[in-house]
Design an enzyme around this catalytic site. Structure first.
Site, PDB file in Angstrom:
ATOM      1  N   HIS A 223       6.771  -7.383  -2.260  1.00  0.00           N
ATOM      2  CA  HIS A 223       6.634  -6.694  -0.969  1.00  0.00           C
ATOM      3  C   HIS A 223       7.620  -7.271   0.043  1.00  0.00           C
ATOM      4  O   HIS A 223       7.581  -6.916   1.224  1.00  0.00           O
ATOM      5  CB  HIS A 223       5.218  -6.873  -0.411  1.00  0.00           C
TER       6      HIS A 223
ATOM      7  N   GLY B   6       2.207   2.535  -2.712  1.00  0.00           N
ATOM      8  CA  GLY B   6       2.225   3.152  -4.040  1.00  0.00           C
ATOM      9  C   GLY B   6       2.882   2.230  -5.072  1.00  0.00           C
ATOM     10  O   GLY B   6       3.384   2.700  -6.108  1.00  0.00           O
ATOM     11  N   THR B   7       2.826   0.937  -4.817  1.00  0.00           N
ATOM     12  CA  THR B   7       3.461  -0.069  -5.679  1.00  0.00           C
ATOM     13  C   THR B   7       2.942   0.003  -7.120  1.00  0.00           C
ATOM     14  O   THR B   7       3.725   0.097  -8.066  1.00  0.00           O
ATOM     15  CB  THR B   7       3.131  -1.490  -5.142  1.00  0.00           C
TER      16      THR B   7
ATOM     17  N   GLY C 104      -6.085   7.784  -2.731  1.00  0.00           N
ATOM     18  CA  GLY C 104      -4.816   8.286  -3.264  1.00  0.00           C
ATOM     19  C   GLY C 104      -4.356   9.585  -2.633  1.00  0.00           C
ATOM     20  O   GLY C 104      -3.748  10.429  -3.289  1.00  0.00           O
TER      21      GLY C 104
ATOM     22  N   SER D 146      -1.888  10.344 -13.242  1.00  0.00           N
ATOM     23  CA  SER D 146      -2.675  11.059 -12.231  1.00  0.00           C
ATOM     24  C   SER D 146      -3.641  10.076 -11.560  1.00  0.00           C
ATOM     25  O   SER D 146      -4.002   9.055 -12.164  1.00  0.00           O
ATOM     26  CB  SER D 146      -3.474  12.194 -12.886  1.00  0.00           C
ATOM     27  N   PHE D 147      -4.066  10.378 -10.357  1.00  0.00           N
ATOM     28  CA  PHE D 147      -4.941   9.448  -9.623  1.00  0.00           C
ATOM     29  C   PHE D 147      -6.197   9.136 -10.430  1.00  0.00           C
ATOM     30  O   PHE D 147      -6.587   7.979 -10.577  1.00  0.00           O
ATOM     31  CB  PHE D 147      -5.296  10.012  -8.242  1.00  0.00           C
TER      32      PHE D 147
ATOM     33  N   LYS E 251       0.794  -1.232   0.000  1.00  0.00           N
ATOM     34  CA  LYS E 251       0.000   0.000   0.000  1.00  0.00           C
ATOM     35  C   LYS E 251       0.831   1.289   0.000  1.00  0.00           C
ATOM     36  O   LYS E 251       0.314   2.376   0.293  1.00  0.00           O
ATOM     37  CB  LYS E 251      -1.008   0.036   1.165  1.00  0.00           C
TER      38      LYS E 251
ATOM     39  N   SER F  70      -4.725   2.493   4.301  1.00  0.00           N
ATOM     40  CA  SER F  70      -4.967   1.813   3.027  1.00  0.00           C
ATOM     41  C   SER F  70      -4.954   0.291   3.220  1.00  0.00           C
ATOM     42  O   SER F  70      -5.806  -0.436   2.690  1.00  0.00           O
ATOM     43  CB  SER F  70      -3.863   2.248   2.045  1.00  0.00           C
TER      44      SER F  70
ATOM     45  N   ARG G 233       6.022   5.095   2.065  1.00  0.00           N
ATOM     46  CA  ARG G 233       4.868   5.997   2.272  1.00  0.00           C
ATOM     47  C   ARG G 233       4.643   6.113   3.767  1.00  0.00           C
ATOM     48  O   ARG G 233       4.867   5.139   4.505  1.00  0.00           O
ATOM     49  CB  ARG G 233       3.631   5.408   1.587  1.00  0.00           C
TER      50      ARG G 233
HETATM   51  S1  PPS Z   1      -0.539  -3.010  -3.186  1.00  0.00           S
HETATM   52  O1  PPS Z   1      -1.757  -3.836  -3.006  1.00  0.00           O
HETATM   53  O2  PPS Z   1       0.343  -3.143  -2.043  1.00  0.00           O
HETATM   54  O3  PPS Z   1       0.142  -3.282  -4.440  1.00  0.00           O
HETATM   55  O4  PPS Z   1      -1.084  -1.501  -3.181  1.00  0.00           O
HETATM   56  P1  PPS Z   1      -0.264  -0.235  -3.678  1.00  0.00           P
HETATM   57  O5  PPS Z   1      -0.373  -0.133  -5.147  1.00  0.00           O
HETATM   58  O6  PPS Z   1       1.080  -0.222  -3.063  1.00  0.00           O
HETATM   59  O7  PPS Z   1      -1.037   0.958  -3.004  1.00  0.00           O
HETATM   60  C1  PPS Z   1      -2.344   1.365  -3.335  1.00  0.00           C
HETATM   61  C2  PPS Z   1      -2.475   2.798  -2.855  1.00  0.00           C
HETATM   62  O8  PPS Z   1      -1.822   3.677  -3.796  1.00  0.00           O
HETATM   63  C3  PPS Z   1      -2.774   4.652  -4.214  1.00  0.00           C
HETATM   64  N1  PPS Z   1      -2.490   5.108  -5.586  1.00  0.00           N
HETATM   65  C4  PPS Z   1      -2.346   6.385  -5.944  1.00  0.00           C
HETATM   66  N2  PPS Z   1      -2.355   7.483  -5.201  1.00  0.00           N
HETATM   67  C5  PPS Z   1      -2.180   8.665  -5.866  1.00  0.00           C
HETATM   68  N3  PPS Z   1      -2.028   8.776  -7.194  1.00  0.00           N
HETATM   69  C6  PPS Z   1      -2.009   7.687  -7.976  1.00  0.00           C
HETATM   70  N4  PPS Z   1      -1.877   7.788  -9.277  1.00  0.00           N
HETATM   71  C7  PPS Z   1      -2.170   6.411  -7.337  1.00  0.00           C
HETATM   72  N5  PPS Z   1      -2.193   5.150  -7.769  1.00  0.00           N
HETATM   73  C8  PPS Z   1      -2.385   4.373  -6.683  1.00  0.00           C
HETATM   74  C9  PPS Z   1      -4.089   3.913  -4.106  1.00  0.00           C
HETATM   75  O9  PPS Z   1      -5.186   4.778  -4.175  1.00  0.00           O
HETATM   76  C10 PPS Z   1      -3.929   3.240  -2.748  1.00  0.00           C
HETATM   77  O10 PPS Z   1      -3.960   4.185  -1.671  1.00  0.00           O
HETATM   78  P2  PPS Z   1      -5.292   4.559  -0.836  1.00  0.00           P
HETATM   79  O11 PPS Z   1      -4.823   5.441   0.274  1.00  0.00           O
HETATM   80  O12 PPS Z   1      -5.883   3.280  -0.344  1.00  0.00           O
HETATM   81  O13 PPS Z   1      -6.176   5.269  -1.788  1.00  0.00           O
END
Ligand code: PPS
Length: 331
Positions: free
Chosen positions: A142, A80-81, A297, A261-262, A78, A172, A164
């Protein structure tokens, strides 16, 4: 070699999920490995909590053949992978949006240990899938420093690590643990598990601190922060391009930032990882509409979602576990 220490019966009952059973701590007993520098001889990377199923695969992962042209994305869950996987894949593959739009990110950037921690779902052998990938491979993991393939430190492929803020990660992860791992316990149990480092992939803070330590003297590791990606994506893109040995025009980078972008990631069917939610929902016999992988995000979502006392306890845990380290999370 690894040494396994079971959690107590009470802890297992409180923190495991129907798909991640019999939690235990996986401890590495033989660091430094080939490729470690002198500084590492006084240092031992942290253990990691995994379901007991992982034990069957720990040595296979540790002995995985690593190639110089691999690209690894490593994070605590979680952090930002998925976002980073899409960013790095596109930068590395000459901004090939066409393939990115047709081939799911799960196929382009494979999750090494996926099938090692999930019971009951009959997933394909994810280690073999990584072994069979055409080179150059993009690989997601991970796993912490101690559990990753030891050839990472001698063969030195490019590794991008993302950290993060643990409070946002916890927020998350709390949703992810419930909707994807099938956790049926109370929110407070999950939060206690995080504070006690008893949820899978914990300890969370050591995960990042260990990578920070490794990244210091190794040019093949790039250490990123989710918060920098959020606040200054163009700056991070420039950094990643330099690291990957790629050069793009400002317009090309602006288009990439827009793609990442998100809102666009959320609506991007080949990169929003909603497929994982669907797979998990099917296994649990639930509707997949209940949860969006791309949830909010945001930076600081924990403020409205977690109790204040969790935040204070997490501050204390961060202080304790980072004493002696110069690593700092972004706020
Ligand atoms: S995992 O399952 O571990 O692979 O999840 P991971 O991808 O590491 O984390 C998911 C969180 O990243 C946020 N996210 C983003 N935030 C901002 N901008 C962009 N473009 C973006 N892409 C993914 C996603 O929303 C999850 O965070 P939360 O806080 O739950 O929204």
């Amino acid at each position: 070699m690894f040494h396994y220490r079971r959690l107590s019966r009470g802890e297992v009952e409180r923190f495991e999920t129907p798909y991640n059973e019999n939690l235990l701590e996986v401890h590495l007993t033989d660091w430094p490995v080939d490729g470690s520098d002198d500084d590492d001889s006084k240092w031992l990377p942290s253990h990691c909590v995994m379901p007991s199923r992982y034990c069957q695969f720990a040595e296979r992962i540790r002995n995985l053949t690593v190639y110089e042209d691999d690209v690894w994305i490593v994070t605590f869950p979680k952090a930002g992978t998925t976002w980073t996987q899409e960013m790095v894949w596109l930068i590395d593959r000459d901004l090939d949006y066409e393939t990115a739009a047709t081939v799911n990110l799960q196929q382009r950037s494979k999750f090494l240990e996926m099938f090692t921690f999930v019971s009951k779902m009959n997933l394909p052998d994810s280690i073999a899938l990584v072994e069979e990938m055409p080179r150059p491979r993009h690989i997601k993991s991970h796993l912490p420093v101690a559990l990753l393939p030891q050839q990472l430190w001698s063969v030195k492929p490019k590794i991008v690590y993302v950290a993060r803020n643990p409070k946002d990660v916890t927020t998350s992860y709390m949703h992810h643990y419930k909707h994807i791992h099938g956790f049926e316990g109370a929110q407070q149990d999950f939060l206690d598990g995080i504070l006690q480092d008893k949820i899978i992939w914990c300890p969370q803070v050591k995960h990042a601190a260990d990578f920070w330590h490794m990244a210091k003297n190794r040019k093949h590791i790039l250490f990123l922060h989710f918060e920098d990606m959020k606040r200054n994506l163009m700056g991070v893109l420039a950094k990643v391009c330099t690291f990957m040995g790629k050069s793009y025009s400002t317009e090309q980078l602006e288009r990439l930032a827009e793609h990442l972008s998100f809102e666009n990631m959320k609506n991007n069917k080949t990169a929003n990882n909603q497929i994982l939610v669907t797979q998990a929902a099917e296994a649990m016999g639930r509707s997949s509409d209940q949860f969006k992988f791309m949830r909010k995000g945001e930076i600081g979502a924990y403020r409205s979602e977690l109790p204040v006392d969790f935040s204070m306890k997490m501050d204390e845990l961060i202080r304790e576990q980072l004493s002696g380290s110069d690593f700092k999370y972004r706020e």
